[in-house]
Design an enzyme around this catalytic site. Structure first.
Site, PDB file in Angstrom:
ATOM      1  N   SER A 108       0.832  -1.205   0.000  1.00 25.76           N
ATOM      2  CA  SER A 108       0.000   0.000   0.000  1.00 25.76           C
ATOM      3  C   SER A 108       0.872   1.263   0.000  1.00 25.76           C
ATOM      4  O   SER A 108       1.643   1.468  -0.935  1.00 25.76           O
ATOM      5  CB  SER A 108      -0.954  -0.048   1.202  1.00 25.76           C
ATOM      6  OG  SER A 108      -1.989   0.904   1.087  1.00 25.76           O
ATOM      7  N   ASP A 161      -9.897  -5.345  -4.310  1.00 21.19           N
ATOM      8  CA  ASP A 161      -9.352  -4.286  -3.468  1.00 21.19           C
ATOM      9  C   ASP A 161     -10.229  -3.034  -3.563  1.00 21.19           C
ATOM     10  O   ASP A 161     -10.377  -2.435  -4.631  1.00 21.19           O
ATOM     11  CB  ASP A 161      -7.922  -3.954  -3.920  1.00 21.19           C
ATOM     12  CG  ASP A 161      -7.155  -3.114  -2.916  1.00 21.19           C
ATOM     13  OD1 ASP A 161      -7.777  -2.307  -2.206  1.00 21.19           O
ATOM     14  OD2 ASP A 161      -5.919  -3.262  -2.841  1.00 21.19           O
ATOM     15  N   HIS A 192      -7.875  -5.673   0.160  1.00 16.69           N
ATOM     16  CA  HIS A 192      -6.623  -4.937   0.353  1.00 16.69           C
ATOM     17  C   HIS A 192      -5.756  -5.717   1.335  1.00 16.69           C
ATOM     18  O   HIS A 192      -5.723  -5.415   2.537  1.00 16.69           O
ATOM     19  CB  HIS A 192      -6.943  -3.537   0.872  1.00 16.69           C
ATOM     20  CG  HIS A 192      -5.807  -2.567   0.776  1.00 16.69           C
ATOM     21  ND1 HIS A 192      -5.206  -2.222  -0.419  1.00 16.69           N
ATOM     22  CD2 HIS A 192      -5.148  -1.853   1.733  1.00 16.69           C
ATOM     23  CE1 HIS A 192      -4.251  -1.338  -0.202  1.00 16.69           C
ATOM     24  NE2 HIS A 192      -4.178  -1.105   1.094  1.00 16.69           N
TER      25      HIS A 192
END
Length: 212
Positions: A108, A161, A192
């Site tokens: 991320s 996601d 995610h």
């Protein structure tokens, strides 16, 4: 601004290289630390997981303030980018390595830092990049340098996601392949998060990148 980091020593006195993993938003240096052993079970490499320098809502450590997907907030991004580059260069020098013996990776926000530190204009090129559920950033006053040779990259992204859509992983793959990079790419029907099966594939990929 100095960064705090957890360090995992290599099994031998002289590591063959290094693996540096950058955590995601709201986590810390402990979050990805277990991945070091999964990706490098023989401990050929010295491992490090630095902590983002910012403390922002809703808590935990951050690399930048949110400015929209794809576009980190410039002031905080530049501050953290400078601190991370300074820390990384000192870490590499301390252990007698060149960045060409270092693989950078992250999840991320940490993947954003991976792309930035590995491909930022004027930065030395690492041995490889690992970006999980992330994107290549667009920030005012910052440029990615995709001129060849571009280091090999491994990208993993969940098709479900809902934080950073899978299209961002696909865009990064396309940009890297267009630049001539060798890209290992995996999409998984998950949200995610990190795909454990892709971690197994990454361990093989990492071993090939830093083969003696």
């Amino acid at each position: 601004m100095s960064l705090v980091a957890r360090i995992r020593p290599a099994a031998a006195g002289n590591p063959e290289g290094a693996l540096v993993l950058f955590h995601g938003r709201g986590a810390d240096e402990n979050d990805l630390f277990p991945l070091l052993d999964l990706l490098d079970p023989q401990r050929r490499l010295i491992g490090a997981t630095p902590r983002g320098p910012l403390s922002l809502p809703p808590g935990g450590a951050h690399w930048y303030a949110l400015g929209g997907i794809g576009t980190p907030e410039p002031r905080t991004f530049h501050s953290s980018y400078g601190a991370a580059a300074e820390w990384l260069d000192a870490f590499v020098a301390e252990h007698g390595l060149g960045l060409d013996k270092v693989v950078l990776g992250g999840f991320s926000q940490g993947g954003v830092m991976t792309y930035s530190l590995g491909l930022g204009a004027g930065r030395p090129r690492p041995a490889g990049l690992i970006a999980l559920s992330s994107f290549m950033p667009t920030v005012e006053g910052f440029e990615l340098d995709l001129s060849p040779p571009v280091p090999p990259a491994a990208i993993g992204h969940g098709t479900l996601d809902d934080v950073i859509g899978v299209e961002w992983g696909r865009r990064a793959r396309a940009a890297l392949q267009e630049a001539g990079a060798d890209v290992l790419y995996r999409e998984t029907p998950m949200f995610h998060q990190i795909d454990p099966e892709f971690v197994d594939a990454l361990a093989v990929w990492l071993d090939e990148r830093l083969a003696p």
